[in-house]
Design a protein around this motif. Structure first.
Motif, short mmCIF file in Angstrom:
data_model
loop_
_atom_site.label_atom_id
_atom_site.label_comp_id
_atom_site.label_asym_id
_atom_site.label_seq_id
_atom_site.Cartn_x
_atom_site.Cartn_y
_atom_site.Cartn_z
N ASP A 126 -10.61 7.89 6.81
CA ASP A 126 -10.40 6.77 5.88
C ASP A 126 -9.16 6.96 5.01
O ASP A 126 -8.81 6.06 4.24
CB ASP A 126 -11.62 6.60 4.99
N ARG A 127 -8.47 8.11 5.13
CA ARG A 127 -7.28 8.35 4.31
C ARG A 127 -5.99 8.25 5.12
O ARG A 127 -4.91 8.48 4.58
CB ARG A 127 -7.36 9.71 3.62
N ILE A 128 -6.10 7.94 6.40
CA ILE A 128 -4.91 7.79 7.23
C ILE A 128 -4.49 6.33 7.19
O ILE A 128 -5.17 5.45 7.72
CB ILE A 128 -5.17 8.22 8.69
N GLY A 129 -3.35 6.06 6.55
CA GLY A 129 -2.91 4.68 6.40
C GLY A 129 -1.67 4.33 7.19
O GLY A 129 -1.33 3.14 7.31
N PHE A 164 -4.52 17.36 -2.26
CA PHE A 164 -3.93 16.09 -2.69
C PHE A 164 -4.92 14.94 -2.46
O PHE A 164 -5.10 14.08 -3.33
CB PHE A 164 -2.64 15.83 -1.92
N LEU A 165 -5.59 14.93 -1.32
CA LEU A 165 -6.56 13.88 -1.04
C LEU A 165 -7.74 13.96 -2.00
O LEU A 165 -8.26 12.94 -2.45
CB LEU A 165 -7.03 13.98 0.40
N ALA A 166 -8.18 15.18 -2.31
CA ALA A 166 -9.33 15.35 -3.20
C ALA A 166 -9.02 14.87 -4.61
O ALA A 166 -9.93 14.41 -5.31
CB ALA A 166 -9.74 16.82 -3.22
N GLU A 167 -7.77 14.97 -5.03
CA GLU A 167 -7.41 14.65 -6.41
C GLU A 167 -6.86 13.25 -6.59
O GLU A 167 -6.52 12.85 -7.70
CB GLU A 167 -6.41 15.69 -6.93
N THR A 168 -6.75 12.48 -5.49
CA THR A 168 -6.25 11.11 -5.59
C THR A 168 -7.33 10.13 -5.18
O THR A 168 -8.32 10.47 -4.54
CB THR A 168 -5.00 10.91 -4.70
N ASN A 169 -7.11 8.88 -5.53
CA ASN A 169 -8.07 7.80 -5.32
C ASN A 169 -7.69 7.04 -4.04
O ASN A 169 -6.59 6.51 -3.93
CB ASN A 169 -8.04 6.85 -6.52
N ALA A 170 -8.62 6.99 -3.09
CA ALA A 170 -8.36 6.33 -1.81
C ALA A 170 -8.02 4.86 -1.97
O ALA A 170 -7.41 4.26 -1.08
CB ALA A 170 -9.55 6.50 -0.88
N SER A 214 0.84 -1.20 0.00
CA SER A 214 0.00 0.00 0.00
C SER A 214 0.88 1.25 0.00
O SER A 214 1.82 1.36 0.80
CB SER A 214 -0.90 0.02 1.23
N GLN A 215 0.55 2.20 -0.88
CA GLN A 215 1.26 3.46 -0.95
C GLN A 215 0.76 4.41 0.14
O GLN A 215 -0.43 4.63 0.28
CB GLN A 215 1.06 4.12 -2.32
N GLN A 216 1.71 5.01 0.88
CA GLN A 216 1.37 5.98 1.92
C GLN A 216 2.14 7.27 1.62
O GLN A 216 3.36 7.32 1.79
CB GLN A 216 1.73 5.44 3.31
N PHE A 217 1.43 8.30 1.18
CA PHE A 217 2.05 9.55 0.76
C PHE A 217 2.40 10.42 1.96
O PHE A 217 1.59 10.62 2.86
CB PHE A 217 1.11 10.32 -0.17
N HIS A 218 3.61 10.97 1.95
CA HIS A 218 4.19 11.71 3.08
C HIS A 218 4.33 13.18 2.69
O HIS A 218 5.21 13.53 1.89
CB HIS A 218 5.55 11.08 3.38
N SER A 219 3.46 14.06 3.22
CA SER A 219 3.67 15.49 3.01
C SER A 219 4.97 15.89 3.71
O SER A 219 5.39 15.26 4.68
CB SER A 219 2.49 16.30 3.53
N HIS A 220 5.59 16.98 3.22
CA HIS A 220 6.97 17.25 3.68
C HIS A 220 7.27 18.73 3.66
O HIS A 220 6.82 19.46 2.76
CB HIS A 220 7.95 16.50 2.77
N THR A 263 -4.05 5.56 -3.03
CA THR A 263 -3.20 6.60 -2.46
C THR A 263 -3.78 7.09 -1.14
O THR A 263 -4.88 7.65 -1.13
CB THR A 263 -3.06 7.80 -3.42
N ASN A 264 -3.04 6.89 -0.05
CA ASN A 264 -3.45 7.42 1.24
C ASN A 264 -2.25 8.08 1.92
O ASN A 264 -1.20 8.23 1.31
CB ASN A 264 -4.10 6.33 2.09
N LEU A 265 -2.43 8.48 3.17
CA LEU A 265 -1.43 9.30 3.82
C LEU A 265 -0.58 8.53 4.82
O LEU A 265 -1.10 7.77 5.65
CB LEU A 265 -2.09 10.45 4.59
N CYS A 266 0.71 8.77 4.74
CA CYS A 266 1.58 8.62 5.90
C CYS A 266 1.55 9.98 6.57
O CYS A 266 2.21 10.92 6.11
CB CYS A 266 3.00 8.24 5.50
N LEU A 267 0.74 10.12 7.60
CA LEU A 267 0.64 11.41 8.29
C LEU A 267 1.85 11.56 9.20
O LEU A 267 1.97 10.88 10.22
CB LEU A 267 -0.65 11.49 9.10
#
Length: 308
Positions: A213-216, A179-185, A159-165, A188-192
Protein backbone atom coordinates in the motif's frame (compact mmCIF):
# COMPACT_ATOMS: atom_id res chain seq x y z
CA UNK A 1 11.65 -15.21 -22.44
CA UNK A 2 8.06 -14.02 -22.18
CA UNK A 3 6.46 -14.36 -18.74
CA UNK A 4 3.57 -16.74 -18.20
CA UNK A 5 1.75 -14.08 -16.18
CA UNK A 6 -1.97 -14.71 -16.46
CA UNK A 7 -3.42 -11.28 -15.79
CA UNK A 8 -4.83 -8.28 -17.58
CA UNK A 9 -3.18 -5.83 -15.17
CA UNK A 10 -0.45 -3.83 -16.89
CA UNK A 11 1.70 -0.88 -15.83
CA UNK A 12 2.31 2.13 -18.05
CA UNK A 13 5.99 2.11 -19.02
CA UNK A 14 7.52 5.54 -19.63
CA UNK A 15 10.90 7.22 -19.68
CA UNK A 16 12.71 10.30 -18.39
CA UNK A 17 15.39 12.83 -19.40
CA UNK A 18 17.77 11.01 -17.05
CA UNK A 19 17.81 8.11 -19.51
CA UNK A 20 19.39 10.49 -22.00
CA UNK A 21 21.95 11.75 -19.46
CA UNK A 22 20.07 14.88 -18.41
CA UNK A 23 20.69 15.97 -14.80
CA UNK A 24 20.63 19.78 -15.04
CA UNK A 25 18.38 22.46 -16.58
CA UNK A 26 21.29 23.83 -18.60
CA UNK A 27 24.38 21.88 -19.56
CA UNK A 28 26.03 22.21 -22.98
CA UNK A 29 27.00 18.55 -22.88
CA UNK A 30 23.39 17.37 -22.59
CA UNK A 31 21.07 16.56 -25.46
CA UNK A 32 18.97 19.56 -26.63
CA UNK A 33 15.43 19.28 -25.37
CA UNK A 34 13.81 19.28 -28.81
CA UNK A 35 15.94 16.34 -29.90
CA UNK A 36 15.22 14.58 -26.61
CA UNK A 37 11.46 14.77 -27.16
CA UNK A 38 11.84 13.60 -30.76
CA UNK A 39 13.86 10.60 -29.58
CA UNK A 40 11.40 9.69 -26.81
CA UNK A 41 8.76 9.36 -29.52
CA UNK A 42 11.12 7.45 -31.82
CA UNK A 43 12.03 5.05 -28.98
CA UNK A 44 8.37 4.10 -28.67
CA UNK A 45 7.29 5.77 -25.42
CA UNK A 46 4.13 7.76 -24.71
CA UNK A 47 4.74 8.84 -21.08
CA UNK A 48 7.71 10.79 -19.74
CA UNK A 49 8.79 12.75 -16.69
CA UNK A 50 9.56 16.45 -16.71
CA UNK A 51 13.17 16.08 -15.58
CA UNK A 52 15.06 19.02 -14.04
CA UNK A 53 12.84 22.09 -13.99
CA UNK A 54 13.88 24.40 -16.80
CA UNK A 55 15.20 21.72 -19.15
CA UNK A 56 11.88 21.35 -20.97
CA UNK A 57 9.81 24.49 -21.64
CA UNK A 58 8.26 25.91 -18.47
CA UNK A 59 5.40 27.68 -20.22
CA UNK A 60 2.44 25.26 -19.90
CA UNK A 61 0.97 26.09 -23.31
CA UNK A 62 4.31 25.68 -25.08
CA UNK A 63 5.11 22.43 -23.29
CA UNK A 64 1.65 21.03 -23.94
CA UNK A 65 2.02 21.86 -27.63
CA UNK A 66 5.50 20.31 -27.89
CA UNK A 67 4.31 17.12 -26.20
CA UNK A 68 1.13 16.89 -28.26
CA UNK A 69 3.07 17.21 -31.52
CA UNK A 70 4.89 14.03 -30.54
CA UNK A 71 1.96 12.19 -28.91
CA UNK A 72 3.61 12.42 -25.48
CA UNK A 73 2.22 13.02 -21.98
CA UNK A 74 3.72 13.87 -18.58
CA UNK A 75 3.61 11.43 -15.67
CA UNK A 76 5.38 13.52 -12.98
CA UNK A 77 7.84 16.23 -12.02
CA UNK A 78 10.69 16.20 -9.50
CA UNK A 79 11.79 18.37 -6.56
CA UNK A 80 14.56 18.12 -3.97
CA UNK A 81 14.18 18.50 -0.21
CA UNK A 82 16.20 18.61 3.00
CA UNK A 83 13.60 18.53 5.74
CA UNK A 84 15.92 16.84 8.25
CA UNK A 85 17.89 20.11 8.41
CA UNK A 86 15.10 22.08 10.03
CA UNK A 87 12.00 24.22 9.54
CA UNK A 88 13.81 26.67 7.28
CA UNK A 89 13.73 24.00 4.54
CA UNK A 90 9.99 24.41 4.02
CA UNK A 91 10.21 27.55 1.88
CA UNK A 92 12.82 25.96 -0.37
CA UNK A 93 10.65 22.88 -0.91
CA UNK A 94 7.42 24.78 -1.44
CA UNK A 95 9.01 27.27 -3.84
CA UNK A 96 10.07 24.31 -5.99
CA UNK A 97 6.63 22.75 -5.68
CA UNK A 98 4.96 25.94 -6.84
CA UNK A 99 7.06 25.82 -10.00
CA UNK A 100 7.10 22.11 -10.73
CA UNK A 101 3.72 20.94 -9.44
CA UNK A 102 2.21 24.14 -10.76
CA UNK A 103 3.45 23.24 -14.23
CA UNK A 104 2.86 19.49 -14.41
CA UNK A 105 -0.60 19.68 -12.83
CA UNK A 106 -1.70 21.95 -15.68
CA UNK A 107 -0.75 19.16 -18.07
CA UNK A 108 -2.61 16.47 -16.16
CA UNK A 109 0.23 14.88 -14.17
CA UNK A 110 -0.77 13.65 -10.71
CA UNK A 111 2.62 12.81 -9.14
CA UNK A 112 5.65 14.61 -7.76
CA UNK A 113 8.82 12.60 -7.22
CA UNK A 114 10.64 14.00 -4.17
CA UNK A 115 14.36 13.30 -3.74
CA UNK A 116 16.12 13.98 -0.41
CA UNK A 117 19.34 15.95 -0.19
CA UNK A 118 22.51 13.88 -0.37
CA UNK A 119 25.02 13.77 2.46
CA UNK A 120 27.76 13.83 -0.19
CA UNK A 121 27.62 16.28 -3.08
CA UNK A 122 26.97 14.69 -6.46
CA UNK A 123 28.71 17.66 -8.09
CA UNK A 124 31.95 17.90 -6.08
CA UNK A 125 32.00 14.68 -3.98
CA UNK A 126 32.37 16.86 -0.87
CA UNK A 127 31.07 15.28 2.32
CA UNK A 128 28.42 17.73 3.48
CA UNK A 129 27.12 16.10 6.68
CA UNK A 130 26.93 12.86 8.63
CA UNK A 131 25.73 9.78 6.76
CA UNK A 132 23.02 8.90 9.27
CA UNK A 133 20.27 10.87 11.00
CA UNK A 134 19.61 11.11 14.71
CA UNK A 135 16.09 10.65 16.08
CA UNK A 136 15.28 14.36 15.99
CA UNK A 137 16.37 14.60 12.37
CA UNK A 138 14.24 11.58 11.46
CA UNK A 139 11.24 13.30 13.06
CA UNK A 140 11.88 16.50 11.11
CA UNK A 141 12.31 14.54 7.90
CA UNK A 142 9.04 12.66 8.29
CA UNK A 143 7.05 15.68 9.46
CA UNK A 144 8.33 17.78 6.57
CA UNK A 145 7.32 15.22 3.98
CA UNK A 146 3.88 14.72 5.45
CA UNK A 147 3.36 18.49 5.45
CA UNK A 148 4.53 18.69 1.84
CA UNK A 149 2.35 15.77 0.75
CA UNK A 150 -0.73 17.30 2.35
CA UNK A 151 -0.09 20.69 0.76
CA UNK A 152 0.59 19.19 -2.67
CA UNK A 153 -2.65 17.25 -2.66
CA UNK A 154 -4.75 20.14 -1.37
CA UNK A 155 -3.22 22.75 -3.70
CA UNK A 156 -2.61 20.77 -6.88
CA UNK A 157 -4.23 17.34 -6.55
CA UNK A 158 -0.70 15.93 -6.73
CA UNK A 159 0.54 12.83 -4.86
CA UNK A 160 4.01 12.91 -3.28
CA UNK A 161 6.24 9.94 -4.13
CA UNK A 162 9.43 9.80 -2.03
CA UNK A 163 12.56 8.53 -3.80
CA UNK A 164 15.26 6.83 -1.70
CA UNK A 165 18.68 7.56 -3.16
CA UNK A 166 22.33 6.54 -3.12
CA UNK A 167 24.46 8.86 -0.95
CA UNK A 168 21.34 10.04 0.88
CA UNK A 169 20.11 9.37 4.42
CA UNK A 170 17.34 7.07 3.17
CA UNK A 171 18.84 4.31 1.08
CA UNK A 172 19.01 0.94 2.84
CA UNK A 173 16.08 -1.41 3.43
CA UNK A 174 15.95 -0.52 7.13
CA UNK A 175 16.14 3.22 6.41
CA UNK A 176 13.28 2.98 3.94
CA UNK A 177 11.29 0.94 6.47
CA UNK A 178 11.85 3.59 9.12
CA UNK A 179 10.81 6.33 6.71
CA UNK A 180 7.56 4.48 5.99
CA UNK A 181 6.94 3.87 9.69
CA UNK A 182 7.36 7.57 10.52
CA UNK A 183 5.28 9.00 7.66
CA UNK A 184 1.57 9.03 6.92
CA UNK A 185 0.44 6.90 3.97
CA UNK A 186 -2.25 9.47 3.23
CA UNK A 187 0.40 12.03 2.26
CA UNK A 188 3.72 10.23 1.70
CA UNK A 189 4.44 7.10 -0.33
CA UNK A 190 7.31 5.68 -2.34
CA UNK A 191 8.69 6.18 -5.75
CA UNK A 192 10.48 2.84 -5.58
CA UNK A 193 13.61 3.25 -7.68
CA UNK A 194 14.70 -0.31 -8.34
CA UNK A 195 18.31 0.67 -9.04
CA UNK A 196 18.84 3.01 -6.12
CA UNK A 197 17.21 0.51 -3.75
CA UNK A 198 19.45 -2.25 -5.11
CA UNK A 199 22.48 0.08 -4.79
CA UNK A 200 22.44 -0.64 -1.04
CA UNK A 201 21.51 -4.30 -1.63
CA UNK A 202 17.80 -3.79 -0.97
CA UNK A 203 15.42 -6.55 -2.09
CA UNK A 204 12.80 -4.79 -4.23
CA UNK A 205 10.34 -7.67 -4.30
CA UNK A 206 10.56 -8.12 -0.53
CA UNK A 207 9.75 -4.42 -0.01
CA UNK A 208 6.86 -4.55 -2.47
CA UNK A 209 5.41 -7.60 -0.72
CA UNK A 210 5.87 -6.09 2.74
CA UNK A 211 4.45 -2.63 1.93
CA UNK A 212 2.12 -2.95 -1.08
CA UNK A 213 0.00 0.00 0.00
CA UNK A 214 3.04 2.33 0.10
CA UNK A 215 4.20 1.80 -3.48
CA UNK A 216 2.88 4.74 -5.47
CA UNK A 217 5.28 5.01 -8.40
CA UNK A 218 8.24 3.14 -9.94
CA UNK A 219 11.57 4.08 -11.43
CA UNK A 220 12.97 1.16 -13.39
CA UNK A 221 16.72 0.73 -13.57
CA UNK A 222 19.41 -1.85 -12.89
CA UNK A 223 22.81 -1.78 -11.17
CA UNK A 224 25.83 -3.64 -12.50
CA UNK A 225 26.95 -5.88 -9.60
CA UNK A 226 30.70 -5.77 -10.19
CA UNK A 227 30.85 -2.00 -10.54
CA UNK A 228 28.57 -1.69 -7.50
CA UNK A 229 30.91 -3.89 -5.45
CA UNK A 230 33.83 -1.60 -6.34
CA UNK A 231 31.78 1.49 -5.50
CA UNK A 232 30.80 0.17 -2.07
CA UNK A 233 34.24 -1.28 -1.24
CA UNK A 234 36.08 1.89 -2.25
CA UNK A 235 33.40 4.33 -1.00
CA UNK A 236 33.04 5.95 -4.41
CA UNK A 237 30.79 9.01 -4.67
CA UNK A 238 27.57 8.19 -6.46
CA UNK A 239 28.34 10.44 -9.42
CA UNK A 240 31.67 8.68 -9.95
CA UNK A 241 29.95 5.30 -9.78
CA UNK A 242 27.51 6.54 -12.43
CA UNK A 243 30.41 7.61 -14.64
CA UNK A 244 31.76 4.06 -14.38
CA UNK A 245 28.42 2.61 -15.48
CA UNK A 246 26.95 1.41 -12.18
CA UNK A 247 23.45 2.06 -13.52
CA UNK A 248 23.50 -0.20 -16.54
CA UNK A 249 21.35 -1.10 -19.50
CA UNK A 250 19.02 -4.05 -18.87
CA UNK A 251 19.46 -7.00 -18.77
CA UNK A 252 23.09 -6.54 -17.78
CA UNK A 253 22.39 -5.86 -14.09
CA UNK A 254 20.04 -6.45 -11.19
CA UNK A 255 17.23 -6.61 -10.23
CA UNK A 256 15.21 -8.39 -12.89
CA UNK A 257 12.57 -5.92 -14.02
CA UNK A 258 9.84 -8.30 -15.20
CA UNK A 259 8.94 -9.71 -11.77
CA UNK A 260 8.87 -6.20 -10.28
CA UNK A 261 6.54 -4.87 -12.97
CA UNK A 262 4.30 -7.88 -12.44
CA UNK A 263 4.25 -7.56 -8.65
CA UNK A 264 3.35 -3.87 -8.77
CA UNK A 265 0.78 -4.36 -11.53
CA UNK A 266 -1.11 -6.65 -9.15
CA UNK A 267 -1.16 -3.88 -6.53
CA UNK A 268 -2.47 -1.18 -8.87
CA UNK A 269 -2.26 -1.19 -12.67
CA UNK A 270 -2.51 2.62 -12.68
CA UNK A 271 0.98 3.00 -11.17
CA UNK A 272 3.58 4.41 -13.54
CA UNK A 273 6.83 2.54 -14.20
CA UNK A 274 9.31 5.05 -15.58
CA UNK A 275 12.63 3.92 -17.06
CA UNK A 276 15.16 6.28 -15.49
CA UNK A 277 18.70 5.08 -16.11
CA UNK A 278 21.30 7.43 -14.59
CA UNK A 279 23.58 8.25 -17.51
CA UNK A 280 24.85 11.76 -16.81
CA UNK A 281 27.96 12.51 -18.85
CA UNK A 282 27.09 10.08 -21.64
CA UNK A 283 27.45 10.85 -25.34
CA UNK A 284 24.24 12.41 -26.63
CA UNK A 285 23.98 9.70 -29.28
CA UNK A 286 23.72 6.95 -26.64
CA UNK A 287 20.27 7.72 -25.26
CA UNK A 288 18.04 6.66 -28.15
CA UNK A 289 19.42 3.18 -28.83
CA UNK A 290 19.61 2.30 -25.12
CA UNK A 291 16.10 3.61 -24.45
CA UNK A 292 14.74 1.64 -27.40
CA UNK A 293 16.44 -1.60 -26.38
CA UNK A 294 15.30 -1.11 -22.78
CA UNK A 295 11.67 -0.76 -23.83
CA UNK A 296 12.01 -3.86 -26.00
CA UNK A 297 13.59 -5.76 -23.12
CA UNK A 298 10.81 -4.89 -20.67
CA UNK A 299 8.06 -5.81 -23.10
CA UNK A 300 9.93 -9.00 -23.96
CA UNK A 301 10.20 -10.23 -20.37
CA UNK A 302 6.69 -9.51 -19.11
CA UNK A 303 3.15 -9.15 -20.38
CA UNK A 304 2.33 -6.78 -17.49
CA UNK A 305 3.52 -3.72 -19.44
CA UNK A 306 1.71 -1.25 -21.63
CA UNK A 307 2.62 1.95 -23.48
CA UNK A 308 -0.58 3.93 -22.72
Amino acid sequence: MTSSLATTEQLRIGTAPDSWGVWFPNDPGQIPWERFLDEVQTAGYHWLELGPFGYLPTDPAQLEDELAKRDLKLSAGTVFTGFHKGDDQWKRAWDQALDVAGLVSKLGAEHLVVIPDLWRSDATAEVLEARTLDNEQWHKLAAGHDKLGKALFEEFGISQQFHSHADSHVGTYREVERFLAETNAQYTNLCLDTGHFAYYLGDNLKLIEAYPDRIGYLHLKQVEPHILAEALKNDLPFAEAVSRGVMCEPPLGVPELGPIVEAVSRINPEIFAIVEQDMYGCDIDNGLPIATRTREHIFGCTRAARIR
